[in-house]
Design a protein around this motif. Sequence first.
Motif, mmCIF file in Angstrom:
data_model
loop_
_atom_site.group_PDB
_atom_site.id
_atom_site.type_symbol
_atom_site.label_atom_id
_atom_site.label_comp_id
_atom_site.label_asym_id
_atom_site.label_seq_id
_atom_site.Cartn_x
_atom_site.Cartn_y
_atom_site.Cartn_z
ATOM 1 N N ALA A 18 -57.875 37.936 -25.842
ATOM 2 C CA ALA A 18 -57.380 38.638 -27.028
ATOM 3 C C ALA A 18 -58.563 39.148 -27.826
ATOM 4 C CB ALA A 18 -56.511 37.736 -27.886
ATOM 5 N N LYS A 19 -58.346 40.286 -28.460
ATOM 6 C CA LYS A 19 -59.349 40.865 -29.343
ATOM 7 C C LYS A 19 -59.079 40.397 -30.766
ATOM 8 C CE LYS A 19 -61.225 45.355 -30.691
ATOM 9 N NZ LYS A 19 -61.045 46.819 -30.564
ATOM 10 N N THR A 20 -60.132 40.004 -31.470
ATOM 11 C CA THR A 20 -59.980 39.470 -32.822
ATOM 12 C C THR A 20 -61.038 40.074 -33.743
ATOM 13 O OG1 THR A 20 -61.479 37.598 -32.482
ATOM 14 C CG2 THR A 20 -59.175 37.278 -31.866
ATOM 15 N N ALA A 21 -60.823 39.890 -35.038
ATOM 16 C CA ALA A 21 -61.794 40.393 -36.011
ATOM 17 C C ALA A 21 -62.961 39.440 -36.195
ATOM 18 C CB ALA A 21 -61.099 40.635 -37.353
ATOM 19 N N SER A 22 -62.735 38.137 -35.944
ATOM 20 C CA SER A 22 -63.794 37.154 -36.196
ATOM 21 C C SER A 22 -64.131 36.365 -34.934
ATOM 22 C CB SER A 22 -63.368 36.177 -37.297
ATOM 23 O OG SER A 22 -62.377 35.291 -36.814
ATOM 24 N N LYS A 23 -65.348 35.878 -34.900
ATOM 25 C CA LYS A 23 -65.813 35.050 -33.787
ATOM 26 C C LYS A 23 -65.033 33.741 -33.722
ATOM 27 C CE LYS A 23 -70.278 33.661 -31.835
ATOM 28 N NZ LYS A 23 -71.742 33.627 -32.076
ATOM 29 N N GLU A 24 -64.703 33.197 -34.890
ATOM 30 C CA GLU A 24 -63.992 31.920 -34.947
ATOM 31 C C GLU A 24 -62.591 32.030 -34.341
ATOM 32 O OE1 GLU A 24 -67.376 32.035 -37.403
ATOM 33 O OE2 GLU A 24 -65.607 33.361 -37.497
ATOM 34 N N MET A 25 -61.895 33.120 -34.664
ATOM 35 C CA MET A 25 -60.559 33.315 -34.096
ATOM 36 C C MET A 25 -60.638 33.526 -32.583
ATOM 37 S SD MET A 25 -57.941 33.072 -36.091
ATOM 38 C CE MET A 25 -56.673 34.094 -35.352
ATOM 39 N N ALA A 26 -61.657 34.233 -32.133
ATOM 40 C CA ALA A 26 -61.811 34.475 -30.700
ATOM 41 C C ALA A 26 -61.987 33.169 -29.940
ATOM 42 C CB ALA A 26 -62.990 35.403 -30.448
ATOM 43 N N ALA A 27 -62.677 32.202 -30.546
ATOM 44 C CA ALA A 27 -62.930 30.933 -29.868
ATOM 45 C C ALA A 27 -61.650 30.149 -29.617
ATOM 46 C CB ALA A 27 -63.899 30.095 -30.695
ATOM 47 N N VAL A 28 -60.618 30.390 -30.417
ATOM 48 C CA VAL A 28 -59.362 29.658 -30.269
ATOM 49 C C VAL A 28 -58.743 29.900 -28.897
ATOM 50 C CG1 VAL A 28 -56.997 29.455 -31.156
ATOM 51 C CG2 VAL A 28 -58.933 29.606 -32.748
ATOM 52 N N ILE A 29 -58.869 31.102 -28.362
ATOM 53 C CA ILE A 29 -58.253 31.439 -27.074
ATOM 54 C C ILE A 29 -58.737 30.495 -25.979
ATOM 55 C CG2 ILE A 29 -57.969 33.240 -25.326
ATOM 56 C CD1 ILE A 29 -56.638 33.961 -27.923
ATOM 57 N N GLY A 30 -60.057 30.416 -25.831
ATOM 58 C CA GLY A 30 -60.603 29.551 -24.789
ATOM 59 C C GLY A 30 -60.316 28.087 -25.013
#
Length: 440
Positions: free
Chosen positions: A380-392
């Motif tokens: 998923a594409k996100t605005a923040s690095k922190e939100m992106a980490a949730v996917i993994g």
Amino acid sequence: MIRIGSGAGFSGDRLEPAVLLAEQGKLDYLVLECLAERTIALAQKRKRQDPGLGYDPLLEKRMERLLPAIKKHGIRLLTNMGAANPVAAAEKIVEIARRQGLSVKVAAVTGDDVLEKLDLQQPTLESGDPLASYGALISANAYIGVDALLPALQTGADVIVAGRVADPSLFLAPMIHHYGWSLDDADKLAQGTVIGHLLECAGQLTGGYYADPGKKDIPDLSQLGFPYADVAEDGTAVLSKLEGTGGVIHLGTVKEQLLYEVTNPAAYLTPDITADFTKVRLRELGPNRVQVTGGRGRPRPSHLKVSVGYHAGYIGEGEISYAGTNARARAELAGAIISERLSAASFPDMRVDYIGSNSTHRTSFGEISQPYEIRLRVAAKTASKEMAAVIGEEVEALYTNGPAGGGGARKYVHEVVGIVSVMIPRESVRPQVTIRECFA
């Protein structure tokens, strides 16, 4: 005749074929085409972090191997490995030559960086939306051509290192320089552009991208050789490769490369010419020898294309594998679990792929066979690095919170560099040449 070799088709290309060409190819010129749209945007980021960087990461490795060979055999090397910092690249090449006890003259070609010259309200070619609507810009590099390279060649430099030069221009410039072609001779420039376009992707012309086992077999791909062209004063060229190297050059490989990335064969636009490929004629002269004639041209465009890199957020990814009986069903259950846990409100553009079944074309085309193994990928594409980490993190949790038999989980977060294009008046771009040299 002059002989021009193609030593690289992209930044990560293999080095050994270029070394072979330099050592055994009896070349006059060797070209390394190593730049792509995102490549230069990423190079601009490295330059911001360290003003001494911004050139191709493999420049040192390539030059350490190639400098002794080009000096020994009197070859001139042209490359766009300067990326975002051609002058720093030139200084690094001189440093390498000094360590090797070689004399070298390097010409750095700059002027393609036009970030400060852009009108942020101008529409992009892709969407028509204003450039300003894309957010923070990282880079803006105009595609410059032979008029930027010719002054560098006239200095007598052993190495010409540039930034965002159009790919065919790297090959066309030596032809113009050597034969004294007029920049108003549209047909010769178009024919030279055809040759440059055929050579620019290196191993693609010798079968590397052509190969399809059982349908289009290519011999000895593990030892794939790169091509060269013998170019006559009238622009007629014969494409070939070193004897004993892998791959093949025949009508099939040349035709595929001729049409590669060509939207309109009757009007292939470069900074140098509007080339017409529709009259090109190919003739096989023998094994691994194809003659190319017939390029025709019209005047060059009044504007130059600019590749603009911008910060486009982050992508978070997670992967996990399922194998054995019922692998597809277990992977699909895992995908459903992730989709429910990560609601559409938080990740509206989340993508769930089943690698081995439908990930490449987004469909299985009705295929009903059950694969023995499937790798689930969620991104998923996100605005923040922190939100992106949730996917993994959620995919990794499937080890004990999901279907049986998951293994090999991995997670990634990386920044996304987006690319759009605009046009800029040719007169707004002012190339320059900077010389760096050392003496043994």
